[in-house]
Design an enzyme around this catalytic site. Structure first.
Site, PDB file in Angstrom:
ATOM      1  N   SER A  69       6.881   5.550  17.228  1.00 49.53           N
ATOM      2  CA  SER A  69       5.654   5.216  17.521  1.00 49.53           C
ATOM      3  C   SER A  69       5.670   4.663  19.028  1.00 49.53           C
ATOM      4  O   SER A  69       5.824   3.492  19.509  1.00 49.53           O
ATOM      5  CB  SER A  69       5.118   3.988  16.622  1.00 49.53           C
ATOM      6  OG  SER A  69       5.138   4.510  15.307  1.00 49.53           O
ATOM      7  N   GLU A 123       0.864  -1.201   0.027  1.00 47.94           N
ATOM      8  CA  GLU A 123      -0.033  -0.017  -0.180  1.00 47.94           C
ATOM      9  C   GLU A 123       0.873   1.036   0.005  1.00 47.94           C
ATOM     10  O   GLU A 123       1.904   1.256   0.600  1.00 47.94           O
ATOM     11  CB  GLU A 123      -0.926   0.195   1.297  1.00 47.94           C
ATOM     12  CG  GLU A 123      -1.860  -0.889   1.376  1.00 47.94           C
ATOM     13  CD  GLU A 123      -2.750  -0.628   2.730  1.00 47.94           C
ATOM     14  OE1 GLU A 123      -4.011  -1.341   2.689  1.00 47.94           O
ATOM     15  OE2 GLU A 123      -2.476   0.188   3.277  1.00 47.94           O
ATOM     16  N   CYS A 181      -3.121   2.641   7.885  1.00 49.13           N
ATOM     17  CA  CYS A 181      -2.179   1.157   7.926  1.00 49.13           C
ATOM     18  C   CYS A 181      -3.016   0.196   7.710  1.00 49.13           C
ATOM     19  O   CYS A 181      -3.608  -0.293   8.473  1.00 49.13           O
ATOM     20  CB  CYS A 181      -1.430   1.488   9.114  1.00 49.13           C
ATOM     21  SG  CYS A 181      -0.187   0.257   9.164  1.00 49.13           S
ATOM     22  N   CYS A 220       3.387   8.188   1.616  1.00 47.73           N
ATOM     23  CA  CYS A 220       3.403   7.387   2.788  1.00 47.73           C
ATOM     24  C   CYS A 220       3.445   5.776   2.002  1.00 47.73           C
ATOM     25  O   CYS A 220       2.879   5.570   1.146  1.00 47.73           O
ATOM     26  CB  CYS A 220       2.178   7.210   3.648  1.00 47.73           C
ATOM     27  SG  CYS A 220       2.214   5.908   4.667  1.00 47.73           S
ATOM     28  N   CYS A 235       0.589  -5.349  16.597  1.00 46.56           N
ATOM     29  CA  CYS A 235       0.306  -4.090  17.569  1.00 46.56           C
ATOM     30  C   CYS A 235      -1.159  -4.395  17.416  1.00 46.56           C
ATOM     31  O   CYS A 235      -1.776  -4.408  16.353  1.00 46.56           O
ATOM     32  CB  CYS A 235       0.698  -2.783  17.077  1.00 46.56           C
ATOM     33  SG  CYS A 235       2.423  -2.782  16.993  1.00 46.56           S
ATOM     34  N   CYS A 273      -3.345  -1.931  15.057  1.00 50.83           N
ATOM     35  CA  CYS A 273      -3.265  -1.824  13.720  1.00 50.83           C
ATOM     36  C   CYS A 273      -3.650  -2.950  12.589  1.00 50.83           C
ATOM     37  O   CYS A 273      -3.449  -4.066  13.031  1.00 50.83           O
ATOM     38  CB  CYS A 273      -1.648  -1.614  13.797  1.00 50.83           C
ATOM     39  SG  CYS A 273      -0.839  -1.738  11.939  1.00 50.83           S
ATOM     40  N   GLU A 276       7.288  -2.862   9.325  1.00 60.19           N
ATOM     41  CA  GLU A 276       8.407  -2.219  10.303  1.00 60.19           C
ATOM     42  C   GLU A 276       9.529  -2.120   9.454  1.00 60.19           C
ATOM     43  O   GLU A 276      10.274  -3.122   9.324  1.00 60.19           O
ATOM     44  CB  GLU A 276       8.471  -3.049  11.526  1.00 60.19           C
ATOM     45  CG  GLU A 276       9.661  -2.870  12.622  1.00 60.19           C
ATOM     46  CD  GLU A 276       9.670  -1.286  12.663  1.00 60.19           C
ATOM     47  OE1 GLU A 276       8.674  -0.491  13.369  1.00 60.19           O
ATOM     48  OE2 GLU A 276      10.932  -0.553  12.480  1.00 60.19           O
ATOM     49  N   CYS A 288       3.105  -7.313   8.636  1.00 58.07           N
ATOM     50  CA  CYS A 288       4.247  -6.954   9.636  1.00 58.07           C
ATOM     51  C   CYS A 288       3.986  -8.025  10.665  1.00 58.07           C
ATOM     52  O   CYS A 288       2.915  -8.676  10.951  1.00 58.07           O
ATOM     53  CB  CYS A 288       3.713  -5.656  10.236  1.00 58.07           C
ATOM     54  SG  CYS A 288       4.711  -4.876  11.509  1.00 58.07           S
TER      55      CYS A 288
HETATM   56  N1  SAH Z   1       5.890   0.000  11.955  1.00 56.35           N
HETATM   57  C1  SAH Z   1       6.119   1.166  11.842  1.00 56.35           C
HETATM   58  C2  SAH Z   1       5.569   2.016  10.464  1.00 56.35           C
HETATM   59  C3  SAH Z   1       4.291   1.701   9.978  1.00 56.35           C
HETATM   60  S1  SAH Z   1       3.085   2.108  11.008  1.00 56.35           S
HETATM   61  C4  SAH Z   1       5.532   1.675  12.949  1.00 56.35           C
HETATM   62  O1  SAH Z   1       4.709   1.162  13.528  1.00 56.35           O
HETATM   63  O2  SAH Z   1       6.051   3.172  13.183  1.00 56.35           O
HETATM   64  C5  SAH Z   1       2.870   3.817  10.751  1.00 56.35           C
HETATM   65  C6  SAH Z   1       2.055   4.546  12.111  1.00 56.35           C
HETATM   66  O3  SAH Z   1       0.859   4.312  11.917  1.00 56.35           O
HETATM   67  C7  SAH Z   1       2.823   4.062  13.453  1.00 56.35           C
HETATM   68  O4  SAH Z   1       2.784   5.094  14.066  1.00 56.35           O
HETATM   69  C8  SAH Z   1       1.467   3.186  13.757  1.00 56.35           C
HETATM   70  O5  SAH Z   1       1.396   3.205  15.108  1.00 56.35           O
HETATM   71  C9  SAH Z   1       0.308   3.930  13.167  1.00 56.35           C
HETATM   72  N2  SAH Z   1      -1.109   3.374  13.110  1.00 56.35           N
HETATM   73  C10 SAH Z   1      -1.251   2.069  12.923  1.00 56.35           C
HETATM   74  N3  SAH Z   1      -2.425   1.479  13.094  1.00 56.35           N
HETATM   75  C11 SAH Z   1      -3.334   2.880  13.422  1.00 56.35           C
HETATM   76  C12 SAH Z   1      -4.321   2.966  13.249  1.00 56.35           C
HETATM   77  N4  SAH Z   1      -5.523   1.899  13.482  1.00 56.35           N
HETATM   78  N5  SAH Z   1      -4.876   4.191  13.569  1.00 56.35           N
HETATM   79  C13 SAH Z   1      -3.883   5.324  13.538  1.00 56.35           C
HETATM   80  N6  SAH Z   1      -2.547   5.151  13.458  1.00 56.35           N
HETATM   81  C14 SAH Z   1      -2.203   3.683  13.391  1.00 56.35           C
HETATM   82 FE1  SF4 Z   2       3.763  -3.165  12.462  1.00 56.45          FE
HETATM   83 FE2  SF4 Z   2       3.639  -0.515  12.829  1.00 56.45          FE
HETATM   84 FE3  SF4 Z   2       1.458  -1.910  12.646  1.00 56.45          FE
HETATM   85 FE4  SF4 Z   2       2.961  -2.255  14.645  1.00 56.45          FE
HETATM   86  S1  SF4 Z   2       2.023  -0.233  13.862  1.00 56.45           S
HETATM   87  S2  SF4 Z   2       1.967  -3.903  13.727  1.00 56.45           S
HETATM   88  S3  SF4 Z   2       5.017  -2.200  13.902  1.00 56.45           S
HETATM   89  S4  SF4 Z   2       3.022  -1.666  10.891  1.00 56.45           S
END
Ligand code: SAH
Ligand code: SF4
Length: 317
Positions: A185, A57, A304, A70, A81, A84, A133, A77
């Site tokens: 993050s 994406e 994301c 982005c 988390c 996410c 990540e 991943c």
């Molecule tokens: N893995 C890396 C980069 C990709 S995620 C990381 O976690 O930083 C990019 C950002 O989107 C991160 O700050 C993540 O916490 C945030 N993110 C993930 N899921 C989300 C959601 N459902 N709503 C808002 N932000 C989210």
């Molecule tokens: Fe992976 Fe970033 Fe999503 Fe966490 S927030 S699951 S590290 S993409």
């Protein structure tokens, strides 16, 4: 393709017809399976699909003086988390450097066909905030940075790597020749809460993460940004704000607060707008430097991992 990208080989009129024909369907490592646009054409999102079925994406956002892409660093991943969509979906595979950089070239090619209204008509900023990540795919991240900075000529300062906290990766990146931005993050300011949201925190707890971020700041001179996705009733308390403000002050970091984008697979909820505004005010009152980032592309699943779920649902039909 990096310097003069085109969507179709037919546009490569400087090449003989038979070479163009030979290259047809081979110039991109993926095809655009879904393309959507929102915010009057200033937000565009692609779901690319590689020949092996892996989904990638990318989201393009036009602002007045910059056009930010982005990008994804992995298909899926492994970090899991809880909030996410990508994390809930699991890990598919690493993207190679070509697949990472092709997202930028593709967006540039797409803007030649359909210009971005009111914004620079090429990618000026890149954030690794799509799927995956980046610091868990270090060699490909490194090679992709080399290509985007040294070949596509993006300024290192306008590239931001976002990480959930892969501590050894943060230290390695600090020692690279490029001063790219680093976003951490954080989302929770104590280990108990953070480990419940982000499994990796059990391996690299907050103190180690802050030490690595501090090393990054000292080595590169780049101010760290702390990402804080607000979830209703989870990380929106005064207690969290107080701890977060202390961390940010010590690190001289900037805090970006965003609201959770609800995803089909998580139970967390989006806070109301006023609660977010008050949280940000509280952080500033506590001497931290915080801003609220309004999210883009709500109506096109631009968060994301969301478009990938849509793509999988559509393929399953
Ligand atoms: N893995 C890396 C980069 C990709 S995620 C990381 O976690 O930083 C990019 C950002 O989107 C991160 O700050 C993540 O916490 C945030 N993110 C993930 N899921 C989300 C959601 N459902 N709503 C808002 N932000 C989210
Ligand atoms: Fe992976 Fe970033 Fe999503 Fe966490 S927030 S699951 S590290 S993409």
């Amino acid at each position: 393709m990096y310097e003069h990208p085109v969507l179709e080989t037919a546009a490569m009129t400087n090449l003989p017809a038979e070479v163009r024909e030979h290259l047809r369907d081979r110039i991109w490592p993926f095809t655009a399976a879904i393309e959507q646009s929102a915010d009057n054409g200033r937000t565009r999102k692609w779901l690319f699909r590689a020949p092996d079925g892996a989904s990638i994406e990318a989201v393009l956002m036009g602002y007045d003086h910059r056009t930010t892409l982005c990008i994804s660093s992995q298909a899926g991943c492994a970090m899991g988390c809880t909030f996410c969509a990508t994390g809930q979906f699991g890990f598919e595979r690493h993207l190679d450097a070509g697949e990472i950089v092709a997202q930028i070239a593709y967006a540039n090619a797409a803007m030649r066909e359909r210009p971005m209204p009111g914004s620079p008509n090429r990618v000026t900023n890149v954030v690794f905030m799509g799927m995956g990540e980046p610091l868990a795919n270090y060699a490909n991240l490194r090679e992709s940075l080399h290509r985007m900075i040294d070949v596509i000529n993006l300024a290192a300062r306008s590239v931001t790597v976002s990480t959930v906290g892969v501590v050894p990766g943060i230290r390695r990146l600090a020692d690279e020749p490029w001063q790219v931005g680093l976003a951490i993050s954080l989302h929770a300011a104590d280990d108990e809460l953070r480990s419940s949201l982000i499994p990796l925190n059990s391996r690299y707890p907050i103190t180690e993460l802050i030490n690595a971020a501090s090393y990054y700041f000292e080595t590169t001179g780049r101010r760290i940004s702390i990402e804080w996705t607000m979830m209703d009733g989870v990380n929106d308390s005064i207690e969290q704000a107080t701890k977060l403000a202390a961390i940010a002050r010590d690190l001289h970091a900037h805090i970006n607060v965003i609201s959770l984008n609800p995803t089909p697979l998580t139970e967390h909820r989006r806070p109301n707008r006023l609660a977010v505004v008050e949280f940000v005010e509280k952080l500033n009152d506590l001497g931290a430097n915080a801003t609220y980032r309004e999210t883009r592309g709500q109506d096109i699943d631009a968060a994301c991992g969301q478009l990938r779920i849509r793509g999988a649902q559509e393929r399953a039909k």
